[in-house]
Write an enzyme that holds these catalytic residues in place. Structure first.
Site, PDB file in Angstrom:
ATOM      1  N   CYS A   1      -4.557   2.347  -3.572  1.00  0.00           N
ATOM      2  CA  CYS A   1      -2.788   3.510  -3.253  1.00  0.00           C
ATOM      3  C   CYS A   1      -2.604   2.278  -3.484  1.00  0.00           C
ATOM      4  CB  CYS A   1      -3.652   3.007  -1.836  1.00  0.00           C
ATOM      5  SG  CYS A   1      -4.581   4.415  -1.525  1.00  0.00           S
TER       6      CYS A   1
ATOM      7  N   GLN B   1      -4.121  -5.146   7.181  1.00  0.00           N
ATOM      8  CA  GLN B   1      -5.511  -5.917   6.561  1.00  0.00           C
ATOM      9  C   GLN B   1      -5.535  -6.821   7.583  1.00  0.00           C
ATOM     10  OE1 GLN B   1      -7.420  -4.964   4.195  1.00  0.00           O
ATOM     11  NE2 GLN B   1      -7.191  -3.136   3.972  1.00  0.00           N
TER      12      GLN B   1
ATOM     13  N   ASP C   1       3.265  -4.388   8.328  1.00  0.00           N
ATOM     14  CA  ASP C   1       2.182  -4.110   7.836  1.00  0.00           C
ATOM     15  C   ASP C   1       0.480  -4.720   8.411  1.00  0.00           C
ATOM     16  OD1 ASP C   1       0.340  -2.665   7.296  1.00  0.00           O
ATOM     17  OD2 ASP C   1       0.772  -1.594   5.251  1.00  0.00           O
TER      18      ASP C   1
ATOM     19  N   HIS D   1       0.858  -1.339  -0.023  1.00  0.00           N
ATOM     20  CA  HIS D   1      -0.040   0.257  -0.144  1.00  0.00           C
ATOM     21  C   HIS D   1       0.392   1.024  -0.492  1.00  0.00           C
ATOM     22  CE1 HIS D   1      -2.634   2.872   1.779  1.00  0.00           C
ATOM     23  NE2 HIS D   1      -4.083   1.901   1.388  1.00  0.00           N
TER      24      HIS D   1
ATOM     25  N   LYS E   1     -10.214  -0.272  10.524  1.00  0.00           N
ATOM     26  CA  LYS E   1     -10.083  -1.320   9.458  1.00  0.00           C
ATOM     27  C   LYS E   1     -10.247  -2.581  10.277  1.00  0.00           C
ATOM     28  CE  LYS E   1      -7.123   0.556   5.925  1.00  0.00           C
ATOM     29  NZ  LYS E   1      -7.927   0.686   4.600  1.00  0.00           N
TER      30      LYS E   1
HETATM   31  C1  LIG Z   1      -1.962  -2.555   3.370  1.00  0.00           C
HETATM   32  C2  LIG Z   1      -2.021  -0.821   4.152  1.00  0.00           C
HETATM   33  N1  LIG Z   1      -1.705  -0.808   4.881  1.00  0.00           N
HETATM   34  C3  LIG Z   1      -2.209   0.707   4.962  1.00  0.00           C
HETATM   35  C4  LIG Z   1      -2.918   1.350   5.154  1.00  0.00           C
HETATM   36  C5  LIG Z   1      -3.110   2.744   5.193  1.00  0.00           C
HETATM   37  O1  LIG Z   1      -4.299   3.229   6.903  1.00  0.00           O
HETATM   38  P1  LIG Z   1      -4.763   3.909   7.449  1.00  0.00           P
HETATM   39  O2  LIG Z   1      -5.482   5.176   5.248  1.00  0.00           O
HETATM   40  O3  LIG Z   1      -6.010   3.713   7.987  1.00  0.00           O
HETATM   41  O4  LIG Z   1      -3.558   4.665   8.104  1.00  0.00           O
HETATM   42  C6  LIG Z   1      -4.273   0.254   4.478  1.00  0.00           C
HETATM   43  C7  LIG Z   1      -5.151   0.844   4.413  1.00  0.00           C
HETATM   44  O5  LIG Z   1      -5.704   1.668   3.033  1.00  0.00           O
HETATM   45  C8  LIG Z   1      -3.889  -0.691   3.975  1.00  0.00           C
HETATM   46  O6  LIG Z   1      -4.448  -1.426   3.487  1.00  0.00           O
END
Ligand SMILES: Cc1ncc(COP(=O)(O)O)c(C=O)c1O
Ligand SMILES: Cc1ncc(COP(=O)(O)O)c(C=O)c1O
Lengths: 409, 136, 409, 136
Positions: A363, A202, A199, A122, A225
């Site tokens: 993203c 998910q 990370d 992401h 999430k």
């Molecule tokens: C794999 C992953 N990492 C990071 C993020 C970023 O999360 P946030 O937008 O809540 O900071 C997301 C969310 O879109 C994600 O799916």
């Protein structure tokens, strides 16, 4: 253990929200719906003990502080972490990674270093490292994956041998739903002394994690999430980094002594939590985690798996559909496209047919480039997703195809 | 000489009103608009003519003859292409003054106000902005 | 215009919370209580249009995005800012200042530069600059104030002449309640091309600000001190900085194009809002600002002023009391001490007598050093503070003194 | 030789129980504890003996004689000083084993559990931690 109906009954979405009129929410990888318990925890705080924490002598501040630190304990326990101080509350996964990248930039990372990421990342786990690399002549290396998204172990090992300053990878692709073999990766990384950041934005919503066992150096995720509120997240630090990761956000509460010339910071989680935290958000997050434990996420996981398998089985029977990472086990999400048609069109029709999915690059533009598509349609499930929801989706998709297939793109 | 933007917008509202609340007919009609859009000249298929902030790619180019503006547009998504076709119908070959004064309220009237949302998914706002900018 | 009773009726604190049993909250400078409208706005979002924003094609995401951008409009209007893009949502004043300091460090600030702060600063507007100065051989200069906290104008001007890279000052001291003459300071700073950052964490809750008129370069504040939720704040950028302040937090949503090698960022507020923002928090914040406008903050300000004046009049009649900045006009807060006794003891007794005040250094240790005290007792009022509350406080204080004065410290 | 920590804690609970729910009496009694605290030796009034994380300053020093520990403590706040006096009463001149095993639950029993909160205002937790640490 709870039935799907029990779980659905705990979410206002189904009784008072759009779900009450049959709108089907399959965009859980973007954010999840919230149970009553989360809203209640926040409302209770705001009504009964609304105060700033950690510095007040009065009872509201004290009870808010106790609740806040209890929430840290709940969160630590949820993630299998014995020492709650290793859980730092942030505003979300994105802030967590940025704090980490800026902290590491101050001591650990040296100009010219290599950071390894996967093509699945992401942007939140890509851009902060890319920024660092640009500013410090660093190199971004790619986690060696086969065309089937399996790790190429010998290649990974030779990368580790040649020197990697940090490996930062997603546990689960938010676009494809595939999971990386964290356990083995971390084991190999440890042998070569390469710190690993996970990370878990998910994965954490779908699978229990035990960080004292997994032993990553860092881990991030977002509450929203995970059935929790917006504006809340965590940065987990391994014991060896706690108190030694340089601070990259300064302000009230994190200090032990400040003079015009010099500042001393406290030890522990507070060191990294400068400023008034999202107190209500943290309490809501803990309420969400308690609910997940009560429902038993491991049971929910199996059920979600069944939904996703069923979905994939249905989709591959439609000739115009391309499923990405077809046949691979998936967690939470599945991406597909309709041959010759734009994801945006498909998503727009699905919405009209009462289905919320996400379309676009999610993203993950590097992954889009890798797959050679401009976007996908992503279906992502949650603990309340039922097989009926999947059937409703498949029906809506079929109707959508009737519209779209009249036109060649 | 085309009709005034107001009149064309009224016609469009008229056309859509025939579908009542049936959104499937509206969407079908929207996609037909896309089909009838003048072909987009290959010479303009350049990044410079892309409108930022849309989930689908949207190209918009303009040619000026005397004091009137002629637009070309394209998109890889049908609904987006239909939307921009609807926008162009009212501003096509109008004067700068007429285009600047054009109200795009008819988009709301025909039931596509969702498309005007500030999400970056559809970019209808960006399209309108670009159209207005090209003539100032 | 609304009466105090109307206002109190809008806060669950008084009907369902601790206020219902007579507990008097005078710690508003730390955080304020929240009106029903704020909780409702958040609950409504979570129940009816809970979705992530700005990237979704489905209706929930669209309505959440519209609501979020409307909230930006409301906030801009509240602060007298014509272009909503100048309002960047953050997790709070502390994050705002950190983002700013890190952004300025990338281009505007040069090693060896001087930054000017006042001795009144909260650690949030002190530590980020001190960190920068340490890392870049910078100098922290002190805003020249007389012993009576008046600006020494000729000295300030000569500082400006000799070169200041940034002036970052609080609008109102969170400890003493005194207000700096922002208008004149900014005017003079503009003449010498010195950018000015205003920490409005305190002022914004008590006085309308018109930023298009005041024209600071930057301004920060926190929602939770403005009757809004925790985990939300703003960073205001003047038009000349919008799109030119380097980005210091990267992630999803802020980009127009990402490849493995290079990233292009969007223009406008989203550029600085990487990651999922605190959507519910922002909606709650806008609800709070609408309430303040409805009640007319200018009227509330006068009332608060009366409460504070009355408080000071009462306090100075007690011989054992030292009021800081005595006789100076105060906004929101007043600090005092009981001669020979520790603030902590006084605060502990007041709490037992049903009064919440804050004791300690209030995250202003440089000011404590300047005043040569280890801490103060701070009384801070809000729009719902009544004269009865002040009377209750004075009574409790008198009882407290009976206990304490038995002992010499 | 002092009584066991358990017995002393019981005595303290007993003493406080006489005040019932009257917190003013409890606070007065707490402050009296402070007054009766052994004077703090000036030689120990150094930063090294300060306990971090309290709103008031708290000094704690220890001297070991044979296998028993003798504590000195002080604070600039009366309530804090009273609290630490209460803590010291149970651990004063005890053995390392006894101190390590001491439960401070009696603080809750006498109604001062608020003081055990994780706020950094009072630092009672830090005091207990420091006492336990000095004997390991
Ligand atoms: C794999 C992953 N990492 C990071 C993020 C970023 O999360 P946030 O937008 O809540 O900071 C997301 C969310 O879109 C994600 O799916
Ligand atoms: C003047 C001032 N600046 C900054 C802050 C920091 O605000 P926050 O803790 O909400 O980030 C505060 C709050 O304590 C304050 O009073």
């Amino acid at each position: 253990m709870a039935s799907i109906n029990d779980i659905r009954a705990a979410f206002p979405y189904f009784s008072q929200g759009p779900g009450a009129t049959g709108y089907v929410y399959l965009d859980n990888a973007a954010t999840t719906q919230k149970p009553f318990a989360v809203l209640e925890a926040m409302n209770q705080f705001y009504i009964h003990s609304c105060a700033n924490i950690h510095r007040g002598v009065h009872r509201l501040s004290q009870s808010a502080s106790i609740a806040f630190e209890d929430a840290r304990g709940t969160t630590a326990q949820y993630f299998g972490v014995n020492n709650p101080q290793q859980i730092i509350f942030t505003s979300g996964a994105t802030e967590s990674i940025n704090l980490l990248a800026q902290g590491l930039a101050k001591s650990h990372l040296k100009p010219g270093d290599s950071i390894m990421l996967s093509v699945l990342e992401h942007h939140a786990n890509f851009l902060p490292w890319q920024e660092w690399a640009h500013a410090h002549q660093g190199t971004l290396k790619t986690l060696p994956l086969t065309s089937d998204f399996e790790i190429h172990w010998p290649e990974l090992e030779s990368h580790f041998k040649s020197g990697i300053a940090l490996l930062s990878i997603t546990a689960v692709s938010n676009t494809l739903g595939i999971r990386l073999p964290l356990e083995q990766i971390i084991n190999m990384a440890k042998r070569y002394g390469v710190p690993v950041c996970i990370d878990a934005a998910q994965l954490a919503a779908h699978q229990y994690m035990n960080l004292d066992t997994l032993q990553p150096d860092f881990l991030v995720c977002s509450a929203h999430k995970l059935y929790g509120p917006t504006g809340t997240g965590i940065l987990y630090l391994a014991p060896s980094w706690l108190n030694s990761l340089p601070i990259s956000k300064t302000g009230g509460g994190a200090i032990s002594k400040v003079s015009w010339e010099k500042t001393e910071y406290v030890d522990g989680a507070l060191r990294y939590e400068a400023g008034t935290p999202n107190i209500a958000g943290v309490l809501g997050f803990a309420a969400a985690l308690k609910k997940l434990q009560q429902w038993d996420l491991a049971t929910c996981e199996k059920h979600e798996q069944q939904c996703l398998n069923y979905l994939e089985q249905q989709l591959i029977q439609i000739p115009e559909i391309i499923v990405y990472a077809q046949g691979k086990p998936k967690i939470g999400s599945l991406s597909f496209n309709v041959k010759g048609h734009h994801a945006f069109d498909v998503g727009s029709f699905l919405d009209r047919y009462q289905i919320a999915v996400r379309t676009g690059h999610h993203c993950t533009q590097p992954l889009m480039t890798h797959l050679n598509v401009s976007g996908t349609i992503r279906v992502s499930v949650g603990i309340y997703t039922s097989q009926d929801d999947i059937n409703a989706f498949i029906n809506a998709l079929k109707k959508t195809l009737v519209h779209l297939l009249k036109y060649h793109a | 000489m085309p009709e005034t933007p107001e009149l064309i917008a009224e016609t469009i509202v008229q056309e859509f009103s025939e579908f009542g609340d049936d959104w499937t007919l509206k969407y079908e009609f929207l996609m037909e608009q896309a089909i009838h859009l003048e072909p987009f000249p290959d010479t303009y298929r350049l990044d410079a003519f892309l409108i930022p902030g849309c989930q689908s790619q949207v190209w918009l180019a303009v040619e000026r003859t005397e004091n009137r503006y002629h637009f070309f547009a394209d998109s890889d998504a049908l609904i987006t292409k239909g939307m921009i076709a609807l926008l162009l119908r009212v501003v096509q070959d109008q004067t700068a003054a007429a285009i600047s004064a054009t109200s795009f309220d008819y988009i709301t009237k025909i039931g596509f106000h969702n498309q005007l949302s500030p999400t970056r998914a559809n970019g209808l706002r960006s399209m309108i902005q670009r159209i207005k900018q090209t003539v100032v």
